[in-house]
Design a protein around this motif. Structure first.
Motif, PDB file in Angstrom:
ATOM      1  N   PHE A1143      44.500  42.608   5.792  1.00 66.36           N
ATOM      2  CA  PHE A1143      43.417  41.647   6.005  1.00 66.36           C
ATOM      3  C   PHE A1143      42.133  42.096   5.307  1.00 66.36           C
ATOM      4  O   PHE A1143      41.381  41.269   4.808  1.00 66.36           O
ATOM      5  CB  PHE A1143      43.206  41.426   7.506  1.00 66.36           C
ATOM      6  CG  PHE A1143      44.481  41.071   8.217  1.00 66.36           C
ATOM      7  CD1 PHE A1143      45.352  40.138   7.664  1.00 66.36           C
ATOM      8  CD2 PHE A1143      44.857  41.685   9.404  1.00 66.36           C
ATOM      9  CE1 PHE A1143      46.554  39.817   8.280  1.00 66.36           C
ATOM     10  CE2 PHE A1143      46.063  41.362  10.019  1.00 66.36           C
ATOM     11  CZ  PHE A1143      46.904  40.427   9.465  1.00 66.36           C
ATOM     12  N   SER A1144      41.889  43.420   5.274  1.00 67.76           N
ATOM     13  CA  SER A1144      40.703  43.913   4.548  1.00 67.76           C
ATOM     14  C   SER A1144      40.823  43.506   3.083  1.00 67.76           C
ATOM     15  O   SER A1144      39.874  42.993   2.495  1.00 67.76           O
ATOM     16  CB  SER A1144      40.609  45.436   4.623  1.00 67.76           C
ATOM     17  OG  SER A1144      40.368  45.840   5.934  1.00 67.76           O
ATOM     18  N   HIS A1145      42.020  43.740   2.524  1.00 75.62           N
ATOM     19  CA  HIS A1145      42.233  43.417   1.108  1.00 75.62           C
ATOM     20  C   HIS A1145      42.105  41.913   0.900  1.00 75.62           C
ATOM     21  O   HIS A1145      41.544  41.457  -0.103  1.00 75.62           O
ATOM     22  CB  HIS A1145      43.635  43.890   0.685  1.00 75.62           C
ATOM     23  CG  HIS A1145      44.017  43.480  -0.704  1.00 75.62           C
ATOM     24  ND1 HIS A1145      43.449  44.048  -1.819  1.00 75.62           N
ATOM     25  CD2 HIS A1145      44.886  42.553  -1.166  1.00 75.62           C
ATOM     26  CE1 HIS A1145      43.964  43.473  -2.905  1.00 75.62           C
ATOM     27  NE2 HIS A1145      44.838  42.575  -2.528  1.00 75.62           N
ATOM     28  N   PHE A1146      42.577  41.144   1.868  1.00 81.02           N
ATOM     29  CA  PHE A1146      42.518  39.690   1.736  1.00 81.02           C
ATOM     30  C   PHE A1146      41.070  39.215   1.719  1.00 81.02           C
ATOM     31  O   PHE A1146      40.666  38.446   0.853  1.00 81.02           O
ATOM     32  CB  PHE A1146      43.286  39.032   2.890  1.00 81.02           C
ATOM     33  CG  PHE A1146      43.269  37.528   2.852  1.00 81.02           C
ATOM     34  CD1 PHE A1146      43.762  36.853   1.750  1.00 81.02           C
ATOM     35  CD2 PHE A1146      42.770  36.789   3.909  1.00 81.02           C
ATOM     36  CE1 PHE A1146      43.764  35.462   1.703  1.00 81.02           C
ATOM     37  CE2 PHE A1146      42.772  35.406   3.873  1.00 81.02           C
ATOM     38  CZ  PHE A1146      43.264  34.736   2.769  1.00 81.02           C
ATOM     39  N   SER A1147      40.263  39.717   2.674  1.00 84.33           N
ATOM     40  CA  SER A1147      38.876  39.224   2.711  1.00 84.33           C
ATOM     41  C   SER A1147      38.114  39.703   1.477  1.00 84.33           C
ATOM     42  O   SER A1147      37.268  38.998   0.947  1.00 84.33           O
ATOM     43  CB  SER A1147      38.166  39.629   4.010  1.00 84.33           C
ATOM     44  OG  SER A1147      38.275  41.000   4.208  1.00 84.33           O
ATOM     45  N   GLU A1148      38.468  40.905   0.996  1.00 79.12           N
ATOM     46  CA  GLU A1148      37.838  41.413  -0.232  1.00 79.12           C
ATOM     47  C   GLU A1148      38.206  40.497  -1.411  1.00 79.12           C
ATOM     48  O   GLU A1148      37.363  40.166  -2.236  1.00 79.12           O
ATOM     49  CB  GLU A1148      38.366  42.830  -0.477  1.00 79.12           C
ATOM     50  CG  GLU A1148      37.700  43.573  -1.598  1.00 79.12           C
ATOM     51  CD  GLU A1148      38.222  45.020  -1.649  1.00 79.12           C
ATOM     52  OE1 GLU A1148      37.572  45.885  -1.063  1.00 79.12           O
ATOM     53  OE2 GLU A1148      39.277  45.253  -2.265  1.00 79.12           O
ATOM     54  N   THR A1149      39.473  40.092  -1.446  1.00 79.75           N
ATOM     55  CA  THR A1149      39.932  39.228  -2.534  1.00 79.75           C
ATOM     56  C   THR A1149      39.219  37.883  -2.509  1.00 79.75           C
ATOM     57  O   THR A1149      38.806  37.368  -3.539  1.00 79.75           O
ATOM     58  CB  THR A1149      41.456  38.965  -2.390  1.00 79.75           C
ATOM     59  OG1 THR A1149      42.118  40.217  -2.311  1.00 79.75           O
ATOM     60  CG2 THR A1149      41.986  38.200  -3.576  1.00 79.75           C
ATOM     61  N   VAL A1150      39.109  37.313  -1.301  1.00 82.29           N
ATOM     62  CA  VAL A1150      38.487  35.990  -1.207  1.00 82.29           C
ATOM     63  C   VAL A1150      37.041  36.055  -1.699  1.00 82.29           C
ATOM     64  O   VAL A1150      36.583  35.180  -2.427  1.00 82.29           O
ATOM     65  CB  VAL A1150      38.550  35.453   0.244  1.00 82.29           C
ATOM     66  CG1 VAL A1150      37.804  34.150   0.369  1.00 82.29           C
ATOM     67  CG2 VAL A1150      39.995  35.250   0.646  1.00 82.29           C
ATOM     68  N   THR A1151      36.328  37.149  -1.319  1.00 84.19           N
ATOM     69  CA  THR A1151      34.929  37.267  -1.761  1.00 84.19           C
ATOM     70  C   THR A1151      34.838  37.426  -3.269  1.00 84.19           C
ATOM     71  O   THR A1151      33.911  36.920  -3.886  1.00 84.19           O
ATOM     72  CB  THR A1151      34.208  38.470  -1.091  1.00 84.19           C
ATOM     73  OG1 THR A1151      35.167  39.250  -0.407  1.00 84.19           O
ATOM     74  CG2 THR A1151      33.148  38.027  -0.133  1.00 84.19           C
ATOM     75  N   GLY A1152      35.811  38.140  -3.846  1.00 82.78           N
ATOM     76  CA  GLY A1152      35.722  38.383  -5.287  1.00 82.78           C
ATOM     77  C   GLY A1152      36.621  37.485  -6.106  1.00 82.78           C
ATOM     78  O   GLY A1152      36.930  37.794  -7.266  1.00 82.78           O
ATOM     79  N   ALA A1153      37.053  36.354  -5.496  1.00 89.99           N
ATOM     80  CA  ALA A1153      38.046  35.512  -6.194  1.00 89.99           C
ATOM     81  C   ALA A1153      37.563  35.100  -7.583  1.00 89.99           C
ATOM     82  O   ALA A1153      38.337  35.095  -8.544  1.00 89.99           O
ATOM     83  CB  ALA A1153      38.347  34.272  -5.353  1.00 89.99           C
TER      84      ALA A1153
END
Length: 1522
Positions: A1143-1153
């Motif tokens: 989930f950390s990686h997911f939220s990081e990805t969404v912010t840096g999409a």
């Protein structure tokens, strides 16, 4: 059949009851032995052949080299074939020579011979398909051996009785056959070697299941090694096996994506025949414009993907369901046997044996079913997470605004988990009706039409449950909404915690969270009461059904006698029904939850995606790199266009500057070029690869080197160049691990400037063709900005010759650009070269005239070197030091001049010194002190607790539930068990009632008492469930409140070293477990515990001999349980820990999409996410296997209980009444399920109580000082003067570390303006943090207006100070909430503050005005506008002391001017402390404080300091101000 053997030398009947049944030495007829018995293995093999061949064709595991084992098996097969043919030829020989062999002697050798040939060929075919252990053949050989045992005994018995062997030849061939079959069975139990090219050959720790033998897989023995390992020491990650290939994300997600694509194609095919253009690769599945009217079904996609697992599972379930009805039939015969004293004893032993075998088969098949279905559930979750992740990378910005990061994380964590939880029950949809129909059929056989009474009860209860479940679903939907908003708010609080602390706003946000939580708990409570009601209905169902059936049976006809057989066989049939009917409410509530989740996921997957065709990448007018023709763009279809009628052509290799005021659409233009905006009309072409530097740097949680390389291979020369040109080398000396330093979440341990430079270095290293730079120079100091422009962006930089689009506010760089695009209100107002625009005399020329009065000073370097200028500055400074606002004209001129110089100023860092770190939070500095060079890790690894869950955790939960409540629940369960035993003992006594003249006497009394006891049992269960609801909701409230209050009061250092994902995990997953999972688990555990105790009590009471076997069975049970719990608990913990990174990686990805898409790294990030999911599966998979391992071993204990209960009933049949036998054995038949369920619940409780452990761990972390000290409040109107005094003040970040400020003593008068300067690490930021007590004193004190700040509460202090922080942070909610969360100010006050902070026009242009909704993090405002909102906050507070952490970095010059002007006029009589990053802003301050290594180096007026020629003079000289 008699014709087969009736003639010739065999001459025997096919079946003879006197020989086989009614005798003390049973045997089968020779005909039966030679025909059907001999054919059973052949029938089995030919029946399974088609399915098995189909399976082998589709599952090739490689090729196994011919081994000795394989040769030996083949030779045995050929020998068996030979023996059969020899038998056949012997029969022909007899026929020729006059004897007349029976027909069976021709048929059987022929059938057996062909079957043996088939088995031999199968051995070789399996070898070619890579099968190492064949279940089909093992069962075949086993059947051969079992079917040969009876003739083996018969032949010896007949030879001994007759004194001779009647047919020596067949006698000999039979024993040769028997020996060969036995050898084949033994050999088939050994495994073949590994196939060639098998992945297990290279895997260091392969999953043993893949290469386990048949029996090992059947009994899950392959797991034992891990269970022993887990028992010896707590399991760690390296102990876990690699994931089987079929379970890996890459395979599973791809399959679901293909199925989902088909669904989309079908629906779009129904709607339109127009063929849409496809995008190659995996993403074509997702990158597709969507029609709104008919949505593709995600459910169908799932069913298609996992159909094979569903079908296999269904087959296992069907066999198990049919087997479960065998034992009641056997019980019926057993009761008849005990009531018939003439029956031969071997019947009883045979029945007991058959019961055991039937139970064991049920066990083995049930667990194969569970294993199949749980592994499917695991794959299901993997696939859903993967699909959501891939979708999140391509959704439009308007969708992003609707569904926040928190909501998307919830789709992944909660909704995907729900699918995993419910899918094991999915087969109950057809299995329950099947079991009900079978049960009714058998009941009809026993009780006749009375059985329908029971059916009627079941049917009547269905609508009642339906109503309950529909109501539960509505609560569920509403509760999910609350959960989403709570998680979203928590996410924002964690992101902006520093701001909340500085503004003392925590209570307002605390109250918001508690308000949401209150609503959530209310719905939870209602839902739980309904759940309790549903439990009551289902606990009562089996009983009400029995009562209705038996009641009707004895009432309809006086001659209907209730004997033991009828009562207990029907009872055991109803008990079979009990399990599916008990699981039904779980299934119904699960399905209601799943339908909610399914809709949420389906809606998300059907959201609009960015159109990859929006930007043309292939064709473009020759000579150009970027063109926009008549482009109009918007952020969302329902919003007005942000950019309109753009016509821009950028030649290859040009350097283009984009300028304009705040909010005019500069960043939007860059987004439009990246394809991030929705294009309404026009055409955009971008030729070549793109590198993008966003305005707010996006930094990953990995090493600095990985951030720069960003997935590209290492090229040392290019890497070194990127670091050098982006001025990162000096930072590497400061960072604890050089470029191997781990950067925290969101770049927490880097300053703003460092983050921006890392982001720039990433672009430089990428070596793209086109560089889109969104204001990268604003976050760095002017000197560094100049270095970067010269070395990287400018005509002489490393990017010279590449196409560069630079959004900037720094006018000093404009003369060196090729083209300048001036934007105003989303349109290009002017465009051309610097000199052309000046001559044009438009808005740009005016803008420049304001800010660069001397046009001839374009060559800034020359200007910097001109001595006259320096003299002029000194002159200006010395003449106007006493300047006040009473001389506005002079002040303005001087300020203009300072502004002009600001483009050259700096914090005084020349290139060879470390580049400054902006705001460094405490923990980071503390890290730098404590960490050595080698360790660059910042974020502490999340640790797994090991060993037993401490009793204190259970005690903590029991206290939260309430001790009286806990005791009450336990007592109610004891009462319920007593009532249940009472009812059944009463039934047993009833069946033993004497029958007088064909009827029993006191039927109505018996029925009445039986009914009363049953209803009492139901009421007690319901009371226990209601009590549990009250207790568990109270616990949920208390535990969440403790966690929330502790987190809000945790010191800032905690948040700097703990990733927000880890804290959020506590608030989402762990709180969900406490809310919804723990209470049902505890109830089920109590239920199964009380049932198992009552079973033992009943069996011992009826057959006391049973006590002999209780001890060994209990020891075995305890042994298995200890092995299991130790291992499964640790696996569950490892699973919890490996879940957070997903989930950390997911939220990081969404912010840096947008960055990920710009660099074209979507695929790489998908692989990264898959790896993290697989890592999590690695602990899930053994956890599933551990449950199966446990099930098989525990049910073996339970099956032994059945065996012994039946055996002792047979042994003691003379002293036992049929009623007691029925009672004892029917109870024993329940034991397997109950024991299994009990361990599962114990283990579930242990793994779920970890949620309490994790929550309470974070509820007890250290907190900061109290917010308000009641006996020591600050006086009204404090501080009135605003004097600030540091007295021998020292501070360190943590006990045992170096002091950061040492014996600081200084006195600032009320209303004085003081600038604070110093090199990086001098302690500037620390000083302001100390003022707010974010850092606490090690020695000395700070006094404001003579009051020691350490004596008052934090909120009394912080609410009287104002800070404008460097990073402007906004929260989602209205603008009014962002300015005044407590609602303390009037509307007029707020509008006045907005006017002074120059936001008035923007806000009044919004239809909602002050209720304008800010997006999460303020994303729908530009960075400059956010900074102005922070200024408005300060203006509203208007406290006597203002702290500025150089807050004007991200703002264009006009706005910067406005802010500085506002601060000077509005805070005229306030004490202002400014941490200066640009010296020109503080040159007119009363005094300047120069800090060096934590001590006061200089403290005087700027003029005196320059005259003194010390540190400050050096800085001013570097900045061109001295």
């Amino acid at each position: 059949m008699d014709r087969l053997c009736g003639s010739g030398e065999l001459d025997s009947k096919f079946w003879d009851s006197n020989l086989s049944i009614y005798t003390n030495t049973p045997d089968l007829t020779p005909c039966f032995q030679n025909s059907l018995l001999a054919w059973i293995p052949s029938i089995y093999l030919w029946a399974t052949l088609p399915c098995y061949l189909f399976y082998l064709r589709h599952h090739k595991r490689g090729y196994i080299v011919l081994s000795h084992l394989s040769r030996l098996k083949t030779i045995l097969g050929v020998l068996l074939w030979c023996v059969s043919w020899v038998d056949l030829f012997y029969s022909f020989h007899g026929l020729i020579h006059g004897s007349s062999p029976a027909l069976v002697f021709f048929v059987t050798p022929l059938v057996v011979g062909i079957t043996m040939l088939l088995a031999t060929l199968l051995i070789q075919y399996e070898r070619l398909r890579g099968v190492r252990s064949s279940g089909v053949l093992i069962i075949f050989w086993l059947l051969c051996v079992i079917c040969a045992i009876i003739p083996f005994r018969s032949k010896i018995l007949s030879a001994t009785s007759e004194g001779k062997i009647s047919d020596p030849f067949r006698f000999t061939t039979f024993y040769i056959y028997f020996a060969l079959v036995l050898c084949s069975l033994v050999l088939s139990c050994f495994k073949e070697r590994l196939p060639l090219f098998s992945p297990e050959n290279v895997d260091p720790n392969p999953c043993p299941e893949a290469c386990a033998g048949f029996f090992s897989r059947l009994s899950f023995w392959w797991f034992t090694k891990l269970a022993i390992l887990g028992y010896r020491h707590p399991l760690e990650e390296h102990d876990l096996w690699s994931l089987p290939e079929d379970d890996c994300s890459q395979k599973v997600v791809q399959r679901l994506l293909e199925a989902w694509q088909k669904q989309q194609d079908q629906t779009s095919g129904l709607l339109t025949t127009a063929v849409e253009r496809k995008i190659p690769g995996e993403d074509e599945v997702l990158l597709r414009a969507r029609r709104k009217s008919q949505k593709p079904s995600f459910l169908w996609a799932l069913v298609r993907t996992f159909s094979s697992s569903l079908i296999t599972g269904a087959c296992f379930k069907l066999i198990q369901d049919l087997l479960s009805f065998i034992n009641p039939q056997l019980l019926s015969i057993l009761i008849r046997f005990t009531s018939d004293p003439t029956a031969p004893t071997w019947w009883g032993f045979l029945l007991a044996g058959l019961m055991f075998v039937s139970s064991m088969m049920q066990t083995l098949i049930l667990h194969q079913y569970y294993h199949c279905i749980f592994v499917m559930a695991l794959r299901l979750r993997t696939a859903i997470i993967g699909v959501i992740y891939r979708k999140a990378l391509v959704i439009t910005n308007s969708v992003k605004r609707e569904s926040t990061v928190g909501e998307m994380v919830n789709l992944m964590s909660v909704d995907a988990q729900r699918f995993m939880d419910v899918s094991p029950f999915i087969n109950l949809l057809w299995s329950v009706p099947l079991q009900v129909i079978l049960a009714i059929y058998f009941l009809w056989q026993i009780l006749g039409p009375s059985a329908l009474a029971g059916v009627a009860v079941i049917v009547l209860l269905i609508p009642l449950n339906g109503a309950v479940s529909i109501k539960m679903r509505t609560y569920q939907v509403r509760q999910m909404k609350f959960k989403d908003s709570r998680i979203k708010l928590m996410n924002e609080i964690l992101n902006g915690i520093k701001v909340l602390k500085l503004y003392a706003w925590e209570p307002s946000f605390l109250e918001q969270v508690e308000r949401i939580r209150q609503s959530e708990l209310q719905l939870l409570r209602k839902g739980a009461y309904l759940q309790a009601l549903s439990t009551f209905i289902w606990v009562c169902t089996p009983f009400l059904v029995t009562l209705a059936t038996l009641g009707v049976y004895v009432s309809v006809d006086k001659t209907n006698v209730l004997d033991a057989e009828k009562a207990f066989v029907s009872l055991s049939l109803f008990n079979i029904l009990k399990s599916p009917l008990n699981l039904l409410p779980q299934l119904i509530s699960g399905l209601t939850q799943i339908s909610v989740s399914l809709n949420r996921i389906q809606d998300f997957l059907n959201q609009d995606e960015l159109d990859p065709q929006c930007v043309e990448r292939k064709t473009i007018s020759p000579g150009y790199a970027i063109t926009i023709n008549n482009g109009t763009f918007t952020w969302a279809q329902d919003l007005p266009p942000t950019l309109h009628s753009l016509n821009i052509q950028i030649p290859k290799g040009a350097l283009v500057a984009v300028v304009g005021p705040v909010g005019c659409g500069k960043s939007s233009l860059v987004s439009a070029l990246l394809g991030e905006m929705e294009k309404l009309e026009g055409a955009v072409s971008v030729k070549g690869s793109v590198a993008y530097v966003p305005q707010q740097a996006w930094i990953q949680n990995c090493t600095l080197q990985d951030n720069v390389l960003f997935g590209q291979p290492m090229n040392p020369k290019r890497y070194q160049q990127a670091l050098e040109t982006c001025a990162l080398l000096p930072d590497l000396d400061v960072l604890p691990g050089g470029d191997q330093t781990e950067i925290g979440e969101k770049g927490i341990n880097l300053s703003g400037g460092q983050r921006q430079r890392v982001s720039l270095a990433r672009a430089v290293y990428s070596n793209a063709n086109i560089f889109l730079l969104d204001d990268p120079l604003s976050a760095v100091d002017a000197h560094v900005a100049k270095h970067i422009f010269d070395q990287v962006i400018g005509p002489e930089g490393v990017l010279a010759g590449k196409t560069r689009v630079l959004v900037t506010h720094g006018i000093s760089f404009l003369p060196q650009t090729d083209i300048i695009i001036v934007l105003a209100d989303g349109q290009v107002s002017e465009m051309g070269h610097y000199s052309a625009l000046l001559q044009h005399d438009g808005s740009f020329a005016n803008f420049l005239r304001n800010y660069a009065p001397n046009e001839d000073q374009e060559d800034h370097e020359a200007m910097q070197e001109a001595d006259e200028e320096v003299l002029l500055v000194e002159d200006t400074l010395s003449t106007h030091t006493d300047l006040t606002d009473h001389e506005p004209a002079m002040y303005e001129v001087r300020k203009q001049f300072m502004r002009e110089m600001s483009s050259l100023s700096s914090e005084g860092e020349s290139q060879n010194r470390p580049v400054p770190k902006r705001h460094m939070s405490l923990s980071e500095k503390e890290m730098q002190v404590t960490k050595t060079k080698e360790t660059g890790a910042l974020i502490k690894e999340e640790t797994a607790e090991t060993g037993n869950v401490r009793l204190s955790v259970f005690w903590h939960y029991a206290k939260s539930v309430g001790l009286y409540t806990t005791i009450a629940i336990c007592l109610l369960y004891v009462g319920q068990s007593a009532a249940a035993i009472g009812a059944n003992v009463w039934l047993s006594a009833w069946t033993n009632d004497k029958v007088v003249q064909g009827q029993q006497n006191s039927t109505s009394l018996r029925l009445g008492v039986y009914a009363a006891l049953g209803i009492l049992q139901g009421i007690l269960v319901m009371l226990a469930a209601f009590t549990m609801v009250v207790g568990s909701i109270q616990a949920a409230r208390l535990l969440h409140a403790a966690l929330l209050h502790n987190k809000i009061r945790s010191p800032q250092s905690f948040f700097d070293t703990t990733p927000s994902g880890r804290i959020l995990n506590r608030f989402s997953k762990d709180i969900y477990v406490i809310d919804e999972v723990l209470a049902p688990t505890i109830l089920m555990l109590l239920n199964s515990f009380s049932t198992s105790i009552s079973i033992l009590v009943v069996i011992i009471a009826s057959t006391p001999l049973f006590t002999v076997v209780i001890l060994p069975l209990a020891v075995l049970y305890g042994f298995v349980q200890r092995f299991y719990v130790a291992t499964s608990r640790q696996l569950k913990r490892l699973e919890s820990i490996s879940r957070s990174p997903i989930f950390s990686h997911f939220s990081e990805t969404v912010t840096g999409a947008s960055v990920i898409r710009a660099y074209g790294r979507i695929q790489d990030f998908q692989v990264l996410s898959d790896t993290k999911v697989d890592n999590n599966q690695k602990s899930c998979y053994p956890y599933i296997a551990s449950n199966r391992w446990l099930g098989v071993h525990v049910e073996f204990v339970g099956n032994c209980v059945v065996l012994f209960a039946a055996l002792f009933a047979v042994i003691g049949r003379n002293s036992l009444s049929p009623g007691l036998v029925g009672l004892s054995v029917s109870y024993a038949l329940q034991v397997t399920m109950v024991l299994n369920w009990m361990i599962r619940m114990v283990s579930d409780l242990e793994s779920n109580i970890i949620a309490v452990e994790r929550v309470s761990e974070y509820s007890k972390t250290e907190t900061e000082a109290p917010w308000v000290v009641e006996g020591n409040r600050a006086p009204e109107g404090w501080p009135s003067r605003g004097t600030v005094e540091f007295r021998n003040y020292s501070v360190r970040y943590r006990p045992g570390l170096e002091l950061v400020l040492k014996n600081l003593t200084l006195h600032v008068q009320g209303g004085e303006k003081v600038g604070i300067v110093g090199r990086t690490g001098a302690g500037k930021s620390s000083m302001t943090l100390c003022l707010f007590r974010i850092l606490e004193a090690a020695a000395g004190e700070i006094c404001i207006d003579g009051l020691n700040v350490a004596h008052i509460g934090l909120h009394d202090l912080r609410s009287q100070l104002t800070i404008i922080p460097q990073d402007p942070i906004l929260f989602s909610g209205t603008l009014r909430m962002n300015l005044d969360p407590f609602g303390r100010y009037s509307e007029d006050d707020i509008w006045r503050a907005l006017e002074l902070s120059h936001l008035h026009t923007f806000v009044s242009s919004q239809p909602a005005g002050l209720d304008f909704e800010c997006a999460e993090g303020g994303d729908n405002l530009s960075v400059g506008q956010r900074q102005l909102v922070c200024l408005a906050r300060a203006l509203l507070r208007k406290s006597r002391i203002l702290v500025l952490d150089e807050a004007t970095a991200a703002i264009d010059l006009e706005t910067d001017d406005l802010i500085q002007g506002t601060i000077r006029t509005q805070f005229e009589d306030c004490t202002v402390l400014t941490i200066a990053h640009r010296l020109n802003t503080i040159m007119d301050y009363n005094r300047v404080l120069v800090l060096d290594k934590g001590v006061v180096a200089e403290f005087d007026s700027p003029v005196n300091l320059i005259a003194a020629g010390g540190i400050f003079y050096g800085m001013a000289k570097d900045a061109g101000l001295a």
